[in-house]
Design an enzyme around this catalytic site. Structure first.
Site, PDB file in Angstrom:
ATOM      1  N   SER A   1       0.817  -1.206   0.000  1.00 36.68           N
ATOM      2  CA  SER A   1       0.000   0.000   0.000  1.00 36.68           C
ATOM      3  C   SER A   1       0.862   1.273   0.000  1.00 36.68           C
ATOM      4  O   SER A   1       1.544   1.543  -0.973  1.00 36.68           O
ATOM      5  CB  SER A   1      -0.972  -0.034   1.172  1.00 36.68           C
ATOM      6  OG  SER A   1      -2.136   0.697   0.860  1.00 36.68           O
TER       7      SER A   1
ATOM      8  N   LYS B   1     -19.671  17.771  11.009  1.00 40.14           N
ATOM      9  CA  LYS B   1     -18.486  17.974  11.831  1.00 40.14           C
ATOM     10  C   LYS B   1     -18.142  16.735  12.660  1.00 40.14           C
ATOM     11  O   LYS B   1     -16.971  16.474  12.947  1.00 40.14           O
ATOM     12  CB  LYS B   1     -18.669  19.197  12.747  1.00 40.14           C
ATOM     13  CG  LYS B   1     -17.438  19.548  13.563  1.00 40.14           C
ATOM     14  CD  LYS B   1     -16.231  19.802  12.658  1.00 40.14           C
ATOM     15  CE  LYS B   1     -14.983  20.068  13.451  1.00 40.14           C
ATOM     16  NZ  LYS B   1     -13.786  20.155  12.595  1.00 40.14           N
TER      17      LYS B   1
END
Length: 335
Positions: free
Chosen positions: A121, A173
């Site tokens: 990765s 948020k």
């Protein structure tokens, strides 16, 4: 009797002065010899170990390695760099920083990557722009993809009678809050975020490996490849050991810079700077450290060290207190 004492003191003084000058001369000679060793044409081994994060946890951590690769761009005595990678991947930003550093360094001198146990990765991301990539047959690599994971503890908290109270300035948020289920609009936002990051990931790998984007896309479904499978799919160039990678790097450096075989081209491990050593020491401790023994106000060396310690301790403590789930470039099963 008095004359004998004076003569003895004079002799002691002469011996002391001679010894002092002798030590200084030897230190000067050693410094010159060390400088000659460091200034000679050579190769350098840089190791990237462990998860890739934005912190400077050790001399072989991502940001310390990035900094060293940037330094080596300007070091004319270093004719080639071997980057040894043993990493499961990590965060997006730090992986991208490494990618860009390797890419810029390759434009100036050969960069050969040697993959050890794993370079998956984000670890593969960092390796992809190198001049050449070596892996062992059993190396784990690939895992080209992006993951964002969290957990929902709402049912557990409901059972024990705990309710979360959140005050926020916008509907998203507290996205990915562990105290409630993820909503469909939030899931869509996060999926688009991951797709954007994934697209940049495979685009960079495509450029680094000089392979068609669609070829990389077919390989980039998150699966892990052995070194042999990666070579068959052109994700790495050669199967070989660290020593074979060094030999190839030496040949590449001789060709690029016209260095004859008669001239030795040694390889040395990248040295740790004061900052890297200090970071490594601080990473071993989670305690707060008071610094009453440093005089930080006089502009002296102790003050400078105190400033560095204070800065590093503060950033270390801030990082330890962060709970925002990062977007990761690493396989989810790696511990």
């Amino acid at each position: 009797m008095q004359l004998n004492r004076i003569i003895a003191l004079v002799l002691v003084a002469i011996c002391f002065v001679s010894a002092t000058f002798g030590i200084q001369r030897r230190q000067m000679d050693e410094s010159l010899n060390l400088k000659n060793v460091l200034d000679r044409d050579r190769l350098e081994l840089v190791s990237l170990d462990g998860p890739i994060t934005g912190g400077r946890a050790s001399a072989s951590g991502a940001m310390a390695v990035r900094d060293r690769l940037r330094e080596l761009i300007k070091d004319k005595s270093v004719k080639g760099v071997l980057l040894s990678i043993n990493s499961p991947g990590g965060t997006v930003g730090a992986s991208k920083e490494l990618y860009e550093a390797v890419k810029d360094l390759k434009e100036q001198k050969p960069v050969v990557v040697s993959m050890l146990d794993q370079a998956t990765s984000g670890g593969y991301y960092a390796a992809s722009p190198a001049t050449k990539i070596y892996a062992n047959a059993g190396t784990l690599t690939g895992s080209i993809g992006v993951i964002l994971s969290g957990f929902n503890a709402k049912e557990l908290l409901d059972k024990v009678g705990i309710q979360a109270q959140t005050i926020k300035t916008g509907p998203y948020k507290d996205i990915f809050s562990p105290f409630r289920e993820l909503g469909d609009p939030e899931r869509q936002i996060l999926q688009e975020l991951l797709q954007n990051t994934y697209q940049e990931f495979i685009s960079d790998v495509s450029k680094g490996r000089k392979l068609d984007l669609e070829v990389i896309r077919k390989l980039a479904d998150g699966r892990i490849y052995t070194g042999r499978q990666a070579k068959d799919n052109k994700l790495v160039d050669e199967l070989g050991t660290l020593d074979e990678a060094i030999a190839d790097l030496r040949a590449l450096a001789r060709t690029k810079f016209g260095i004859p075989d008669a001239i030795e081209l040694p390889i040395r491990r990248s040295p740790a700077s004061f900052d890297r050593v200090l970071d490594q020491l601080l990473s071993q401790s989670n305690v707060s450290i008071a610094l009453p023994f440093f005089d930080a106000g006089n502009g002296n060396i102790s003050g400078a060290i105190a400033d560095q310690l204070t800065s590093k301790l503060t950033s270390h403590q801030m990082q330890a207190g962060s709970y925002d789930p990062p977007i990761l470039l690493m396989p989810s099963w790696v511990n």
